[in-house]
Design a protein around this motif. Structure first.
Motif, short mmCIF file in Angstrom:
data_model
loop_
_atom_site.label_atom_id
_atom_site.label_comp_id
_atom_site.label_asym_id
_atom_site.label_seq_id
_atom_site.Cartn_x
_atom_site.Cartn_y
_atom_site.Cartn_z
N GLU A 1 0.80 -1.23 0.00
CA GLU A 1 0.00 0.00 0.00
C GLU A 1 0.84 1.28 0.00
N CYS A 2 2.17 1.12 0.04
CA CYS A 2 3.03 2.31 0.18
C CYS A 2 4.07 2.38 -0.94
N ASP A 3 4.53 3.61 -1.20
CA ASP A 3 5.64 3.78 -2.15
C ASP A 3 6.98 3.63 -1.44
N LEU A 4 6.96 3.94 -0.15
CA LEU A 4 8.19 3.91 0.64
C LEU A 4 7.86 3.38 2.04
N VAL A 5 8.67 2.44 2.51
CA VAL A 5 8.51 1.96 3.89
C VAL A 5 9.79 2.27 4.67
N LEU A 6 9.65 3.02 5.74
CA LEU A 6 10.79 3.31 6.62
C LEU A 6 10.73 2.36 7.81
N VAL A 7 11.84 1.69 8.05
CA VAL A 7 11.91 0.74 9.16
C VAL A 7 12.82 1.34 10.22
N ILE A 8 12.30 1.52 11.42
CA ILE A 8 13.14 2.03 12.50
C ILE A 8 13.81 0.85 13.20
N GLY A 9 15.14 0.91 13.22
CA GLY A 9 15.90 -0.17 13.86
C GLY A 9 17.36 0.09 13.64
N SER A 10 18.20 -0.57 14.42
CA SER A 10 19.64 -0.36 14.28
C SER A 10 20.22 -1.34 13.25
N THR A 11 21.39 -0.97 12.72
CA THR A 11 21.95 -1.77 11.61
C THR A 11 22.33 -3.19 12.05
N ASN A 12 22.58 -3.40 13.36
CA ASN A 12 22.92 -4.75 13.80
C ASN A 12 21.69 -5.55 14.24
N SER A 13 20.50 -5.00 14.00
CA SER A 13 19.28 -5.71 14.39
C SER A 13 18.83 -6.62 13.25
N SER A 14 18.92 -7.92 13.48
CA SER A 14 18.59 -8.89 12.42
C SER A 14 17.15 -8.74 11.96
N ASN A 15 16.22 -8.70 12.91
CA ASN A 15 14.81 -8.68 12.49
C ASN A 15 14.47 -7.38 11.77
N SER A 16 15.15 -6.26 12.12
CA SER A 16 14.88 -4.98 11.44
C SER A 16 15.37 -5.03 9.99
N ASN A 17 16.56 -5.59 9.79
CA ASN A 17 17.08 -5.73 8.42
C ASN A 17 16.16 -6.60 7.57
N ARG A 18 15.61 -7.63 8.19
CA ARG A 18 14.70 -8.51 7.43
C ARG A 18 13.45 -7.74 7.01
N LEU A 19 12.99 -6.82 7.86
CA LEU A 19 11.79 -6.03 7.50
C LEU A 19 12.04 -5.20 6.25
N VAL A 20 13.23 -4.62 6.15
CA VAL A 20 13.57 -3.84 4.95
C VAL A 20 13.54 -4.75 3.72
N GLU A 21 14.16 -5.91 3.83
CA GLU A 21 14.20 -6.84 2.69
C GLU A 21 12.79 -7.26 2.28
N VAL A 22 11.97 -7.58 3.28
CA VAL A 22 10.61 -8.04 2.97
C VAL A 22 9.82 -6.92 2.29
N ALA A 23 9.96 -5.69 2.78
CA ALA A 23 9.24 -4.56 2.17
C ALA A 23 9.68 -4.39 0.71
#
Ligand code: SF4
Length: 324
Positions: A219-241
């Motif tokens: 539903e979005c053109d851009l998804v911003l994920v708040i999380g630190s670069t060493n956070s595994s689950n946050s990085n996965r959210l970026v990939e999934v988006a």
């Protein structure tokens, strides 16, 4: 100073669930309560959870973050992080007379227990996970002779296992559900008798945040994920988006949003990793409101009600014991 950005953004959508999971909430509360009850300093082995903001806040309150238990002065209190530790860490801590509080997430402990059991039953254990991640190091430390790590389908193809009929599977708790399914499918092709424990190892919070971000990305053109670069689950959210059709970036806070990311964007989605506090989401929403975005809504895909009790060492009335 207000941001000097003009924007085409019309809409902001917040994923739900997002942010803190039960394991992170428990780990952060554990350090806070240890500080309240015992006073500073409280030593914490590794980042209690993978979030810069949380670590800074706890440091201000008197927590001292160290890499290894060997850096903690003898007799002091040390908290083990949510990601878990290998048995050797408990042993070292005991030898140093440290008073330990184990904030390992119970869902990580579950995987440790599986690893111990499979190893005791003589299985070769294949762990799907990311090399060097603290959780993986802790889990593999339970049975280093019996566990091999794989990160990709290709690495499954290269596996050489002495007894291919006696293979067990465990995974890190914060992987991409879809990518892991591909790796597991390949493992099942190569080792049809591979056994698993009851229930998934990828935890409920990882799964739910990925379900939510998939829907959000559509539903979005851009998804911003708040999380630190060493956070595994946050990085996965970026990939999934990104896999589901949206631009996506990982940011520690609103201060890292780049104006060029917003050019031509109409709908922005926001989510946050399991270790990111909600205050950072609130700051990001305020950033967009200051840009003139008025349409802010939430897209809820799953309800969560998981809670964990604090570690026994921190519950009121229990004395601090040396490491078991
Ligand atoms: S992400 Fe999952 S396994 Fe990790 S601390 Fe949170 S609930 Fe526990």
């Amino acid at each position: 100073m207000p941001p000097i950005v003009t924007t085409s953004i019309e809409k902001l959508i917040l994923a739900a669930p997002r942010g803190y999971c039960a394991g992170v909430d428990r780990a952060v509360q554990t350090v806070e309560q240890a500080l309240d009850e015992h006073g500073a300093p409280i030593y914490v082995r590794k980042e209690i959870v993978h979030n810069k903001h949380v670590v800074e806040q706890l440091t201000e309150r008197g927590a001292i973050f160290v890499e290894e238990e060997t850096e903690v002065p003898e007799g002091e209190i040390v908290v083990f992080s949510a990601h878990g530790v290998a048995p050797a860490v408990h042993e070292n801590s005991k030898a140093r007379g440290l008073r330990t509080i184990d904030a390992t997430c119970p869902l990580v402990t579950k995987v440790h227990v599986e690893a111990r059991k499979f190893a005791a039953d003589g299985y070769t254990i294949v762990m799907v996970g990311h090399e060097g991640h603290e959780e993986v190091e802790g889990t593999m430390g339970e049975a280093p002779e019996s566990i091999v790590l794989v990160q990709t389908v290709e690495e499954v193809d290269d596996l050489e296992i002495g007894d291919p009929d006696h293979v067990a599977l465990i995974t890190q708790t914060t992987l991409s559900v879809d990518e892991t399914a591909e790796i597991i499918a390949r493992l099942r092709e190569r080792f049809p008798g591979i056994v698993t424990a009851k229930g998934e190892d990828i935890c409920y919070a990882t799964t739910n945040r990925q379900i939510a971000v998939k829907q959000l990305a559509r539903e979005c053109d851009l998804v911003l994920v708040i999380g630190s670069t060493n956070s595994s689950n946050s990085n996965r959210l970026v990939e999934v988006a990104r896999d589901h059709g949206s631009e996506s970036w990982l940011i520690d806070s609103h201060t890292q949003v780049k104006p060029e990311w917003l050019e031509g964007i109409e709908t922005v989605g926001i989510t946050s990793g399991a270790s990111a506090p909600e205050v950072l989401v609130e700051d990001l929403v305020r950033y967009f409101r200051d840009l003139g975005v008025e349409d802010v809504s939430e897209l809820r895909t799953v309800d969560e009600s998981v809670r964990f009790m604090l570690p026994k060492e921190i519950r009121k009335g229990l004395p601090m014991a040396p490491s078991p």
